[in-house]
Design a protein around this motif. Structure first.
Motif, PDB file in Angstrom:
ATOM      1  N   UNK A   8      15.179-117.581  54.039  1.00  0.00           N
ATOM      2  CA  UNK A   8      15.246-116.288  55.211  1.00  0.00           C
ATOM      3  C   UNK A   8      13.761-116.609  55.745  1.00  0.00           C
ATOM      4  N   UNK A  10      11.893-119.200  55.853  1.00  0.00           N
ATOM      5  CA  UNK A  10      11.801-120.277  56.752  1.00  0.00           C
ATOM      6  C   UNK A  10      12.568-120.137  58.045  1.00  0.00           C
ATOM      7  N   UNK A  12      12.974-116.973  59.732  1.00  0.00           N
ATOM      8  CA  UNK A  12      12.043-116.167  60.541  1.00  0.00           C
ATOM      9  C   UNK A  12      10.847-116.974  60.871  1.00  0.00           C
ATOM     10  N   UNK A  13      10.214-117.670  60.139  1.00  0.00           N
ATOM     11  CA  UNK A  13       9.273-118.419  60.596  1.00  0.00           C
ATOM     12  C   UNK A  13       9.609-119.432  61.751  1.00  0.00           C
ATOM     13  N   UNK A  30       6.217-110.896  70.493  1.00  0.00           N
ATOM     14  CA  UNK A  30       7.401-110.597  69.319  1.00  0.00           C
ATOM     15  C   UNK A  30       7.144-111.847  68.303  1.00  0.00           C
ATOM     16  N   UNK A  33       4.697-110.890  65.647  1.00  0.00           N
ATOM     17  CA  UNK A  33       5.198-109.876  64.687  1.00  0.00           C
ATOM     18  C   UNK A  33       6.237-110.443  63.888  1.00  0.00           C
ATOM     19  N   UNK A  34       7.201-111.272  64.103  1.00  0.00           N
ATOM     20  CA  UNK A  34       8.289-111.910  63.251  1.00  0.00           C
ATOM     21  C   UNK A  34       7.635-112.675  62.247  1.00  0.00           C
ATOM     22  N   UNK A  37       6.412-110.486  59.502  1.00  0.00           N
ATOM     23  CA  UNK A  37       7.336-110.078  58.538  1.00  0.00           C
ATOM     24  C   UNK A  37       7.776-110.968  57.600  1.00  0.00           C
ATOM     25  N   UNK A  40       5.015-111.435  54.845  1.00  0.00           N
ATOM     26  CA  UNK A  40       4.994-110.426  53.930  1.00  0.00           C
ATOM     27  C   UNK A  40       6.100-110.619  52.966  1.00  0.00           C
ATOM     28  N   UNK A  41       7.318-110.951  53.414  1.00  0.00           N
ATOM     29  CA  UNK A  41       8.397-111.322  52.580  1.00  0.00           C
ATOM     30  C   UNK A  41       8.030-112.372  51.555  1.00  0.00           C
ATOM     31  N   UNK A  42       7.509-113.371  52.213  1.00  0.00           N
ATOM     32  CA  UNK A  42       7.206-114.565  51.346  1.00  0.00           C
ATOM     33  C   UNK A  42       6.017-114.241  50.035  1.00  0.00           C
ATOM     34  N   UNK A  44       5.643-111.214  48.873  1.00  0.00           N
ATOM     35  CA  UNK A  44       6.443-110.424  47.698  1.00  0.00           C
ATOM     36  C   UNK A  44       7.537-111.151  46.788  1.00  0.00           C
ATOM     37  N   UNK A  73       0.458-107.180  50.178  1.00  0.00           N
ATOM     38  CA  UNK A  73       1.242-106.959  51.497  1.00  0.00           C
ATOM     39  C   UNK A  73       0.928-105.571  52.277  1.00  0.00           C
ATOM     40  N   UNK A  77       0.462-105.402  55.956  1.00  0.00           N
ATOM     41  CA  UNK A  77       1.290-104.710  56.858  1.00  0.00           C
ATOM     42  C   UNK A  77       0.235-103.740  57.861  1.00  0.00           C
ATOM     43  N   UNK A  81      -0.316-104.444  61.905  1.00  0.00           N
ATOM     44  CA  UNK A  81      -0.137-103.069  63.016  1.00  0.00           C
ATOM     45  C   UNK A  81      -1.365-103.439  64.058  1.00  0.00           C
TER      46      UNK A  81
END
Lengths: 112, 803
Positions: A8, A10, A12-13, A30, A33-34, A37, A40-42, A44, A73, A77, A81
């Motif tokens: 996922x 990968x 998103x990147x 945009x 931003x993606x 995200x 951050x997921x990576x 975690x 993370x 975040x 922002x």
């Protein structure tokens, strides 16, 4: 689950990068931003998923999930922002000043 | 900090006070009078070391700097460093007295001038007293920097800026070479200390890096000491005010290279490469400098080339003297020990006579407004004292008695005669070149000294060619050169006082293994009728004839084609490099953000993927994975759809909504992954971000469906897929290699350590409290940025409306 999350990330990147490479300012924001995200997921995911309960000592659980990625993370975040806010306002100002949001037209002169 | 370091750092510390003194007191007192106290007190302080050092003692001091990295300012006060320390502070004192009268306190920016000068003085003192190689290197570069600042002191002149740049480029190039050499030495000897290296000589001399290290160190020494072919920066450095030329570019800084060669002689001396490079380049420089000095018409340029040639002479003597180590104790060894002694003697003499000559040129420039010998002449009658000083300095440089230059030149002739007969290192074939070249160069030296003195002060006085009414200089300007001229004569009559107390200890530092008897080192003006005396008589006779017939041949020299000079090649090389790098840079620095991003992404992909492949790092291990619930799978699918919607959305509102959805789904993931704090934060931030987007998008243009060219889209597609792939592979491999145990268990006693039950919060506000504080400052800066960007806009709009 980790493997799925990594895939996922990968995707998103890829999408984020594609947006960042486009010519329009808003799309670039945009994209940033993606990618944020995804990162951050990576982070975690790298700490291992669902290995224990939430890192709250009051829970009296047998084990906790890794708290360090969470702390990282949380910082990320907030910084994300801040970056998004500045970039957005910068886009707005650039558009107001130069009347275009096309990166090709916003580029500097050849001999500056 | 001991008293010693207080004095070494005195110039640097007092440099901080100079601007204040200038600001508040310069109207009443010339700032130079305060600065004068600095070198004077250092000089007096260093004088007290002379008896101890002459008795053979050395003093060691250590100032801790970064002890854990073995970086300390270790100092040894031995004969060599003391000789240089005395020169730096002594000549420094005289130069500052001179500068008080040379630099107008009304017109000149004295605060910068004296700050730079003190900075140089401090750097130079640090350089000669440092035993730690890297500290020495730091001071070495600081002398280059201060020299750059002083040359460009009159920065409104183009020639000053160019001269400064040239000096900087050449000396820093050499400095880098020297650093490489030092690092090799450190690797070989496994110590930073020069003394310890000398103690471990065998390890270094047998090492394969011995010759490369020697070449690199010599590059530094030769560029600094203006040896052929690097000397071209020195004439251009003459754009500096004359006190600077006299101090940095003749008496001290250019001798740093000599110092380095002398300091390194115990390490490298005795090898044939060292001998040929040091003595050979020195000899070539001697000839080149003296020949080029002949054709100069500017007095300062003439002195600059003469400095180059004299530095060559000293270098050559040091090279010859290094043979003492080859021969070891014995008769032959003693002969070459005397050559090293002569090098030190001439170094000292050169500082005295060249210093006074530079100051004389400064006086001439100051009083007449001219430095060109074609306009000058007959100044003897208006400036008798200046003439006397110039005569003493000039004849000393020419090598005539009763001046100190005569003594050291005789010793030089003796050394070249000895080396031609030594018969080693292939000298039996071409050794005869040494005395011949030395002799020819001495004739040239003799001639330009006569030109310097008699074309300026002799002949007919032509006031109509001068812009000012000429009169004798004020006493303050004459004081310093007169002291130096006095030294020139005193040393001739009492050379052995200098030899015993200053030069012999310095010699011991250069050649520690050689037995030194005071009898061998006795300097005397008369050795009986020998080869050296014949050579000197030849120099005088032929030199005088050449001077008399100067009109016939000088034009030949002056018409030497410009295209064949070293300077021309330097300029060509420089402009060529600039053109090449400009065309190269313009090819990839296109000004387009997209191109730069493509470089960054490609670099990321190439470096990471190739290192993954090369290290065989790609390895998957899914055995420890958590189970996937249906809910998880649904969220993943939802996120992919949301991201694709952002990508493909035809209008702004849809893209923003999809991005918001993406963010909320991320926060749901945080819930699943047992991260309640993250989920809450993400929820809040996502809401604010979406609002911000909605606020801004109103002012931004619509998302257009643009028809892009296929190559454009294809490039983007390839790069973005490669990026995604790299990240995936990297993360999967990271997951497959669990190399370390997690350290998170450390934080599980958060309650005992920080009194917090929430581990994540404890990490943020307690364990890593500083990070969080800085993060908050980042937020504050971002907030300010946003505010300013928006506010500035509205202000401008108001202005437009009022217009």
């Amino acid at each position: 689950m980790e493997t799925l999350m990594v895939i996922l990330v990968g995707i998103l990147v890829s999408i984020g990068t594609y947006l960042i490479l486009s010519k329009q300012l808003l799309r670039i924001v945009l994209g940033i931003s993606i990618v944020g995200h995804a990162v951050n997921l990576l982070i975690i995911t790298s700490g291992g998923l669902k290995t224990g309960s939430a890192p709250l000592l009051g829970e009296k659980a047998a084990g906790f999930t890794d708290a360090i990625p969470q702390a990282l993370v949380l910082t990320a975040i907030v910084i994300n922002f801040a970056v998004t806010a500045v970039v957005l306002v910068l886009c707005y100002r650039a558009y107001q000043s130069f009347g275009t949001d096309d990166m090709e037209q916003l580029r500097g002169d050849e001999h500056e | 900090m001991t008293i010693f370091y207080t004095f070494i750092f005195l110039p640097l510390i007092s440099a901080m006070l100079v601007p204040l003194l200038y600001k508040y007191l310069n109207r009443r007192v010339h700032t130079g009078w305060f600065v004068l106290l600095v070198p004077l007190s250092i000089f007096i302080y260093l004088l007290q070391y002379i008896p101890g050092v002459a008795a053979g003692n050395t003093y060691k001091y250590t100032l801790s700097w970064i002890p854990s990295l073995d970086m300390n300012f270790t100092s040894y006060v031995d004969g060599l460093s003391l000789l240089f320390g005395l020169l730096i502070s002594g000549i420094g004192t005289l130069v500052i007295i001179y500068s008080i009268f040379y630099m107008s306190k009304v017109r000149e920016a004295l605060h910068s001038f004296y700050v730079y000068l003190l900075m140089f003085m401090g750097a130079m003192l640090g350089l000669v007293f440092s035993d730690h190689l890297l500290v020495l290197y730091g001071f070495w570069e600081l002398t280059s920097v201060s020299s750059f600042l002083l040359i460009s002191y009159w920065y409104e002149r183009k020639s000053s800026r160019q001269g400064a740049l040239k000096a900087m480029l050449i000396t820093v190039l050499g400095g880098f070479g020297m650093l490489a050499g030092f690092i090799m030495l450190i690797m070989m000897a496994d110590t930073y200390s020069i003394r310890e290296m000398i103690a471990n000589l065998d390890v270094i001399q047998g090492h394969t890096l011995f010759i490369p290290a020697m070449l690199c160190v010599l590059l530094g020494a030769f560029t600094k000491s203006a040896q052929f072919p690097f000397g071209i920066w020195l004439p251009d450095a003459m754009e500096a005010p004359t006190p600077v030329s006299s101090y940095l570019h003749s008496a001290t800084m250019v001798k740093a290279g000599i110092y380095l060669v002398a300091r390194m002689t115990p390490l490298f001396g005795g090898s044939s490469v060292w001998f040929w490079l040091v003595a050979g380049i020195g000899l070539v420089t001697l000839l080149y400098g003296s020949l080029t000095a002949l054709r100069q018409t500017d007095l300062k340029a003439m002195l600059a080339y003469s400095t180059i040639s004299q530095l060559g002479l000293i270098m050559c003597l040091l090279g010859i003297g290094s043979l003492a180590i080859y021969f070891g104790p014995g008769d032959s060894g003693t002969v070459f020990t005397v050559a090293t002694f002569a090098a030190l003697f001439h170094l000292f003499n050169h500082s005295t006579f060249k210093g006074s000559l530079f100051m004389v040129v400064g006086i001439i420039d100051h009083e007449t407004g001219r430095r060109d010998i074609r306009y000058l002449g007959g100044l003897m009658q208006v400036m008798p004292i200046t003439f006397t000083i110039a005569l003493i300095g000039g004849l000393s440089m020419a090598g005539l008695p009763p001046f100190n230059g005569f003594l050291s030149k005789e010793m030089f002739f003796a050394a070249v005669n000895d080396v031609s007969q030594s018969g080693i290192f292939g000298l039996s074939n071409i050794g005869i070149l040494f005395p011949i070249i030395a002799w020819v160069a001495s004739i040239f030296t003799f001639v330009y000294c006569l030109i310097f003195v008699f074309k300026t002060f002799g002949g007919t006085y032509r006031p109509e060619k001068l812009t000012r009414k000429v009169h004798e200089a004020p006493w303050g300007m004459l004081f310093s050169p007169a002291i130096l001229a006095l030294l020139v004569i005193l040393i001739f009559f009492f050379p052995n006082v200098l030899g015993k107390y200053i030069l012999t200890p310095a010699l011991t530092a250069i050649l520690p293994t050689m037995p030194i008897s005071p009898y061998d080192l006795k300097i005397s003006p008369w050795h009986g009728p020998n080869m050296e005396l014949l050579m000197t008589i030849g120099v005088i006779v032929i030199g005088f004839l050449l001077f008399k017939t100067m009109k016939r041949w000088i034009q030949v020299l002056r018409n030497y084609p410009q295209g064949l000079t070293l300077n021309h090649w330097y300029n060509q090389g420089l402009s060529g490099t600039e053109k090449l790098s400009a065309s190269l840079t313009n090819r990839y620095m296109t000004g387009s953000l997209r191109h730069y991003l493509i470089y960054i992404f490609s670099f990321f992909v190439i470096v990471l993927l190739s290192s993954l492949l090369l290290q065989h790092g790609i390895q998957f291990d899914t055995s420890n994975d958590a189970v996937i619930s249906i809910f998880d799978a649904g969220l993943v699918l939802g996120m992919v759809i949301a991201a694709l919607t952002v990508l493909l959305a035809g209008n702004r509102i849809m893209a923003i909504a999809a991005l918001g959805a993406l963010g909320y789904m991320v926060s749901m993931f945080f819930v699943i992954f047992r991260a309640p704090d993250l989920a809450l934060t993400q929820m809040v931030v996502e809401t604010v971000t979406t609002v911000l987007f909605l606020l801004c998008f109103y002012h931004l243009p619509k998302l257009e469906k643009r028809i892009e060219r296929v190559p454009f889209k294809l490039t983007n597609l390839i790069i973005s897929i490669a990026m995604g792939l790299t990240v995936t592979l990297l993360a999967l491999s990271a997951n497959g290699h669990k190399l370390f145990e997690p350290i998170s268990s450390f934080f599980e006693n958060a309650y005992e350590l920080a009194g917090a039950k929430n581990i994540v919060n404890a990490i943020l506000v307690d364990f890593r409290g500083f990070d969080t504080m800085l993060e908050i400052s980042v937020l504050a800066i971002a907030g300010l940025g946003v505010y300013v960007l928006v506010h500035q806009r509205s202000k401008r709009r108001e202005q437009r409306e009022t217009e």
